[in-house]
Design a protein around this motif. Sequence first.
Motif, PDB file in Angstrom:
ATOM      1  N   ARG A   1       0.687  -1.075   0.093  1.00 58.79           N
ATOM      2  CA  ARG A   1       0.021   0.223   0.080  1.00 58.79           C
ATOM      3  C   ARG A   1       0.737   1.247   0.078  1.00 58.79           C
ATOM      4  NH1 ARG A   1      -5.140   0.927   1.982  1.00 58.79           N
ATOM      5  NH2 ARG A   1      -5.115  -1.148   3.239  1.00 58.79           N
ATOM      6  N   ARG A   2       1.893   1.215   0.753  1.00 61.42           N
ATOM      7  CA  ARG A   2       2.734   2.519   1.039  1.00 61.42           C
ATOM      8  C   ARG A   2       3.695   2.489  -0.414  1.00 61.42           C
ATOM      9  NH1 ARG A   2       4.030   6.843   0.682  1.00 61.42           N
ATOM     10  NH2 ARG A   2       5.565   8.005   1.932  1.00 61.42           N
ATOM     11  N   VAL A   3       4.059   1.565  -1.048  1.00 60.25           N
ATOM     12  CA  VAL A   3       4.844   1.806  -2.127  1.00 60.25           C
ATOM     13  C   VAL A   3       3.935   2.240  -3.215  1.00 60.25           C
ATOM     14  CG1 VAL A   3       6.115   0.470  -3.956  1.00 60.25           C
ATOM     15  CG2 VAL A   3       6.516   0.177  -1.621  1.00 60.25           C
ATOM     16  N   LEU A   4       2.920   1.745  -3.334  1.00 62.96           N
ATOM     17  CA  LEU A   4       1.573   2.082  -4.566  1.00 62.96           C
ATOM     18  C   LEU A   4       1.309   3.716  -4.254  1.00 62.96           C
ATOM     19  CD1 LEU A   4      -0.679  -1.042  -4.497  1.00 62.96           C
ATOM     20  CD2 LEU A   4       0.877  -0.118  -6.425  1.00 62.96           C
ATOM     21  N   ASP A   5       1.105   3.974  -2.991  1.00 67.12           N
ATOM     22  CA  ASP A   5       0.932   5.455  -2.872  1.00 67.12           C
ATOM     23  C   ASP A   5       1.962   6.322  -3.408  1.00 67.12           C
ATOM     24  OD1 ASP A   5      -1.501   4.830  -1.620  1.00 67.12           O
ATOM     25  OD2 ASP A   5      -0.966   5.022   0.471  1.00 67.12           O
ATOM     26  N   ARG A   6       3.414   6.009  -2.904  1.00 70.77           N
ATOM     27  CA  ARG A   6       4.416   6.407  -3.486  1.00 70.77           C
ATOM     28  C   ARG A   6       4.680   6.546  -4.932  1.00 70.77           C
ATOM     29  NH1 ARG A   6       9.515   8.563  -1.582  1.00 70.77           N
ATOM     30  NH2 ARG A   6       8.348   9.132   0.072  1.00 70.77           N
ATOM     31  N   LEU A   7       4.484   5.577  -5.441  1.00 69.90           N
ATOM     32  CA  LEU A   7       4.385   5.369  -6.924  1.00 69.90           C
ATOM     33  C   LEU A   7       3.357   6.457  -7.744  1.00 69.90           C
ATOM     34  CD1 LEU A   7       4.622   1.496  -8.007  1.00 69.90           C
ATOM     35  CD2 LEU A   7       6.380   3.413  -8.047  1.00 69.90           C
ATOM     36  N   VAL A   8       2.169   6.586  -7.185  1.00 71.79           N
ATOM     37  CA  VAL A   8       1.266   7.675  -7.780  1.00 71.79           C
ATOM     38  C   VAL A   8       1.809   8.843  -7.234  1.00 71.79           C
ATOM     39  CG1 VAL A   8      -1.087   8.138  -7.659  1.00 71.79           C
ATOM     40  CG2 VAL A   8      -0.759   6.073  -7.529  1.00 71.79           C
ATOM     41  N   GLY A   9       1.892   9.277  -6.157  1.00 72.70           N
ATOM     42  CA  GLY A   9       2.406  10.508  -5.877  1.00 72.70           C
ATOM     43  C   GLY A   9       3.505  11.091  -6.557  1.00 72.70           C
ATOM     44  N   TYR A  10       4.593  10.221  -6.509  1.00 72.11           N
ATOM     45  CA  TYR A  10       6.076  10.628  -7.096  1.00 72.11           C
ATOM     46  C   TYR A  10       6.079  10.699  -8.509  1.00 72.11           C
ATOM     47  CZ  TYR A  10      11.043  11.113  -6.387  1.00 72.11           C
ATOM     48  OH  TYR A  10      12.358  11.712  -6.525  1.00 72.11           O
ATOM     49  N   LYS A  11       5.370   9.787  -9.157  1.00 70.90           N
ATOM     50  CA  LYS A  11       5.422   9.881 -10.637  1.00 70.90           C
ATOM     51  C   LYS A  11       4.346  10.741 -11.385  1.00 70.90           C
ATOM     52  CE  LYS A  11       7.024   5.178 -11.628  1.00 70.90           C
ATOM     53  NZ  LYS A  11       7.889   5.393 -12.732  1.00 70.90           N
ATOM     54  N   VAL A  12       3.026  10.696 -10.731  1.00 72.62           N
ATOM     55  CA  VAL A  12       1.957  11.585 -11.542  1.00 72.62           C
ATOM     56  C   VAL A  12       1.968  12.921 -11.197  1.00 72.62           C
ATOM     57  CG1 VAL A  12      -0.536  11.579 -11.856  1.00 72.62           C
ATOM     58  CG2 VAL A  12       0.662   9.354 -11.434  1.00 72.62           C
ATOM     59  N   SER A  13       2.160  13.398  -9.666  1.00 71.41           N
ATOM     60  CA  SER A  13       2.046  14.735  -9.414  1.00 71.41           C
ATOM     61  C   SER A  13       3.014  15.658 -10.094  1.00 71.41           C
ATOM     62  CB  SER A  13       2.274  14.687  -7.729  1.00 71.41           C
ATOM     63  OG  SER A  13       1.303  14.103  -7.072  1.00 71.41           O
ATOM     64  N   PRO A  14       4.294  15.259 -10.155  1.00 72.35           N
ATOM     65  CA  PRO A  14       5.223  16.204 -10.992  1.00 72.35           C
ATOM     66  C   PRO A  14       4.753  16.323 -12.301  1.00 72.35           C
ATOM     67  CG  PRO A  14       6.507  14.538  -9.842  1.00 72.35           C
ATOM     68  CD  PRO A  14       5.288  14.029  -9.587  1.00 72.35           C
ATOM     69  N   ALA A  15       4.283  15.254 -13.040  1.00 68.25           N
ATOM     70  CA  ALA A  15       3.986  15.458 -14.463  1.00 68.25           C
ATOM     71  C   ALA A  15       2.593  16.285 -14.592  1.00 68.25           C
ATOM     72  CB  ALA A  15       3.409  13.835 -14.962  1.00 68.25           C
ATOM     73  N   LEU A  16       1.648  16.026 -13.523  1.00 70.20           N
ATOM     74  CA  LEU A  16       0.605  17.244 -13.571  1.00 70.20           C
ATOM     75  C   LEU A  16       0.996  18.408 -13.408  1.00 70.20           C
ATOM     76  CD1 LEU A  16      -2.267  15.541 -11.284  1.00 70.20           C
ATOM     77  CD2 LEU A  16      -2.321  15.922 -13.811  1.00 70.20           C
ATOM     78  N   SER A  17       1.939  18.641 -12.531  1.00 70.84           N
ATOM     79  CA  SER A  17       2.496  20.179 -12.339  1.00 70.84           C
ATOM     80  C   SER A  17       3.332  20.574 -13.128  1.00 70.84           C
ATOM     81  CB  SER A  17       3.270  20.026 -10.726  1.00 70.84           C
ATOM     82  OG  SER A  17       2.740  19.384  -9.810  1.00 70.84           O
ATOM     83  N   GLN A  18       3.949  19.854 -13.880  1.00 68.68           N
ATOM     84  CA  GLN A  18       4.807  20.332 -15.099  1.00 68.68           C
ATOM     85  C   GLN A  18       3.909  20.860 -16.183  1.00 68.68           C
ATOM     86  OE1 GLN A  18       7.476  17.401 -16.637  1.00 68.68           O
ATOM     87  NE2 GLN A  18       8.673  19.077 -17.942  1.00 68.68           N
ATOM     88  N   ARG A  19       2.865  20.157 -16.619  1.00 69.35           N
ATOM     89  CA  ARG A  19       1.968  20.237 -17.549  1.00 69.35           C
ATOM     90  C   ARG A  19       0.978  21.358 -17.171  1.00 69.35           C
ATOM     91  NH1 ARG A  19       3.858  15.463 -18.062  1.00 69.35           N
ATOM     92  NH2 ARG A  19       3.991  14.442 -20.187  1.00 69.35           N
ATOM     93  N   ALA A  20       0.712  21.650 -16.097  1.00 71.66           N
ATOM     94  CA  ALA A  20      -0.300  22.602 -15.760  1.00 71.66           C
ATOM     95  C   ALA A  20       0.602  24.071 -15.499  1.00 71.66           C
ATOM     96  CB  ALA A  20      -1.251  22.082 -14.466  1.00 71.66           C
ATOM     97  N   GLY A  21       1.771  23.961 -15.049  1.00 73.21           N
ATOM     98  CA  GLY A  21       2.716  25.124 -14.785  1.00 73.21           C
ATOM     99  C   GLY A  21       2.091  25.557 -13.237  1.00 73.21           C
ATOM    100  N   HIS A  22       1.487  24.686 -12.687  1.00 72.25           N
ATOM    101  CA  HIS A  22       0.952  25.059 -11.394  1.00 72.25           C
ATOM    102  C   HIS A  22       1.169  23.789 -10.289  1.00 72.25           C
ATOM    103  CE1 HIS A  22      -1.729  27.246  -8.504  1.00 72.25           C
ATOM    104  NE2 HIS A  22      -2.231  25.987  -8.162  1.00 72.25           N
ATOM    105  N   ALA A  23       1.456  23.795  -9.158  1.00 73.84           N
ATOM    106  CA  ALA A  23       1.682  22.812  -8.279  1.00 73.84           C
ATOM    107  C   ALA A  23       0.611  21.912  -7.891  1.00 73.84           C
ATOM    108  CB  ALA A  23       2.371  23.189  -6.973  1.00 73.84           C
ATOM    109  N   LEU A  24       0.426  20.857  -8.527  1.00 75.98           N
ATOM    110  CA  LEU A  24      -0.686  19.938  -8.324  1.00 75.98           C
ATOM    111  C   LEU A  24      -0.345  18.665  -7.584  1.00 75.98           C
ATOM    112  CD1 LEU A  24      -2.544  20.505 -11.584  1.00 75.98           C
ATOM    113  CD2 LEU A  24      -3.091  21.402  -9.673  1.00 75.98           C
ATOM    114  N   SER A  25      -1.293  17.948  -6.875  1.00 74.72           N
ATOM    115  CA  SER A  25      -1.015  16.795  -6.299  1.00 74.72           C
ATOM    116  C   SER A  25      -1.980  15.806  -6.589  1.00 74.72           C
ATOM    117  CB  SER A  25      -0.939  16.773  -4.678  1.00 74.72           C
ATOM    118  OG  SER A  25      -0.688  15.743  -4.175  1.00 74.72           O
ATOM    119  N   ALA A  26      -1.529  14.568  -7.009  1.00 76.42           N
ATOM    120  CA  ALA A  26      -2.439  13.401  -7.195  1.00 76.42           C
ATOM    121  C   ALA A  26      -2.217  12.287  -6.198  1.00 76.42           C
ATOM    122  CB  ALA A  26      -2.042  12.744  -8.700  1.00 76.42           C
TER     123      ALA A  26
END
Length: 685
Positions: free
Chosen positions: A135-160
């Motif tokens: 569970r912890r690793v899955l949470d890290r994978l989503v947060g660590y991989k998806v959040s930066p990609a969202l933020s970069q494409r949006a030009g705004h700090a976002l969290s998934a």
Amino acid sequence: MTTLVIVESPGKIKKISSILGSGFKVVASVGHVRDLPGNELGVDPADFSPSYVPTQRGREVLARLRKDVAAADRVLLATDPDREGEAIAWHLADALRIGEPERITFTAITQEKIQEALRQVRGIDQDRVRAQEARRVLDRLVGYKVSPALSQRAGHALSAGRVQSPAVRLVVDREREIQNFKPVQHYGVELLFPVEGQWPDNPKALWRAQWDIRPHLAQGETLLLDRTLAERVATVRQVRVERFETGSAARAPAAPFTTSTLQQEAGKRLKMKPKRVMDLAQKLYEQGAITYHRTDNPNLDPAGVEAIRAYAQSQGLAFSEKLRTWKAKEGAQEGHEAIRPAHVEVLQAGADADQRALYELIWRRAVASQLADARYAVRAVLLVGEVQGTSVRFIGKGRKLTDPGWMRVYGAEVADDDQARDKEAPNPIPALQVGAALTAVDARVQDKVTEPPSRFKQSTLVAELERRGIGRPSTYAAILENITSRSYILEDPKGWLTPSPTGEAIRDALVGTFEFANLDYTRELEDQLDRIAERKLSYEAVIAQAWQRLDQELGGLGASQVAMPAAEHFPCPVCGAALRRRKGSKGFFWGCSAYPECKTTLPDEKGRPGKRRESSSRSPNAGKPAPALSEHACPDCGKPLVRRTGTSKGGKAYDFWACSGFPACKAAFENDNGRPGQAARKGKG
């Protein structure tokens, strides 16, 4: 000989120490002592093994515990009796180099439960640890991989997040359902009859019967849309009793509290938010007042049932003849009994008013769950009349409480559907004879309008998360705290939840691209975690599948999917540069993008800049109203130019045009009769 007992919370130390007595030393880990590193993924792509480092607080705790372990003859790991507690026990054993760790668990801090735990010492359940690790690793994978990609494409700090994003989606989808809802006008008819012996002295002494619209609907219809027909039916006054039934009905109590139902009911009755409920319940548990408060099991253990029944008998309260049991929700682990008072004879517990109120609610619910049914006398009547040659039927229902049963302890209003049902109770239908003719004293058309679904409140969102299998009992409060503190979801003064533009943008970016945003995903994942804990599925298989899927999905995330709404751009009130929402040590705030030249900051108010604080800006323009953006574009970067006028510290007047993108763009121009003239200086810094 000294036995060291390591628990999670420092609040438990005093109570447990008093129970164990001499020869024992009780200390606390203060929760987790290790976690994945904060500055990297912390998961090896080769075999998906996680790397752990001490948390900032954990370093100090581990240093202290090493000394305690060295001085002890025996160490018992007594962290909480759930997967998270099992994982903490393993981390402690690993970090403290305890060779053959001994584990004990108890679901209440009482003499009986702790002595029972000491008789049932076991090793660490590595399968449960592995499930928590997944569970912890899955949470890290989503947060660590998806959040930066969202933020970069949006030009705004976002969290998934694996569970926060589906929670945001529920609120966004509900709001859109409300906005797209088209109300439908429909009709009914109600006949009113006098209560004999009370009419006309008491004009309010009436009983009612509702028109049965079903015979007048076409196949597939559920609402009557013909007001003309309703008006004709409302002319009926003479009816005949076609059928009259009288009898009794029983109503059983609700189950004792699980974590989620406690949060829901405390929200309704005590107006407490889930996080507050969990904080108070933790205190009560640490005091030994209640059993373990993180559970999805609606049933009590035999000792709890026996204690409540003995108490009921001593107080003259009738208890149910049969042992009551309730079916747990699908996917429930049922590892611990439902929440109940540790000592049912203790009527009040807690260190403050809120703790006492929550304890009383838990006490009442647990005791009521074992008491006899509430009983009602019920009556139902079918009336038949005629309008323009067409037969019409009216149905009246009423009930009267004859024996409150468990309601003596808990009260009547348990859930919204029960409250709605209770509205029928005041209908005082008299004893009637079949074939008797009745005359209505009045009839009225009921104008009705279909209503959209209600917005969520925190308590009802918890219920929806549980219904859909999103998250676990221990995570609901954290999910809500996360999405509201980030202003992805906004809460009005009455507690209704609505999405912010940022929350909507995140929802639209994730849905259709990432599987974890699907509302059924977390339910399926919880099943996989259960199978890991039961040694029916491997940790590596679950993580490998999730890793591969995320990599594929990230390739399908386009910039257009996460473009922030135009309303999310806010100019600095001092210099005109764009404001940026930032995370500080005390939460979110808005800061000027021209920092350090402009140090303006604004508080965050539901995802938007709030009222301006006193600025500490050293910019010469500090304290002045923001210059208006002009129609003139900067030739260097294309952003609007602004006209700046004023007096310098040396007393010299100035009047020139500058780029609103300063300091990224330092282009400036002389003023030429109210228009930008010759360049004064330019160039990008």
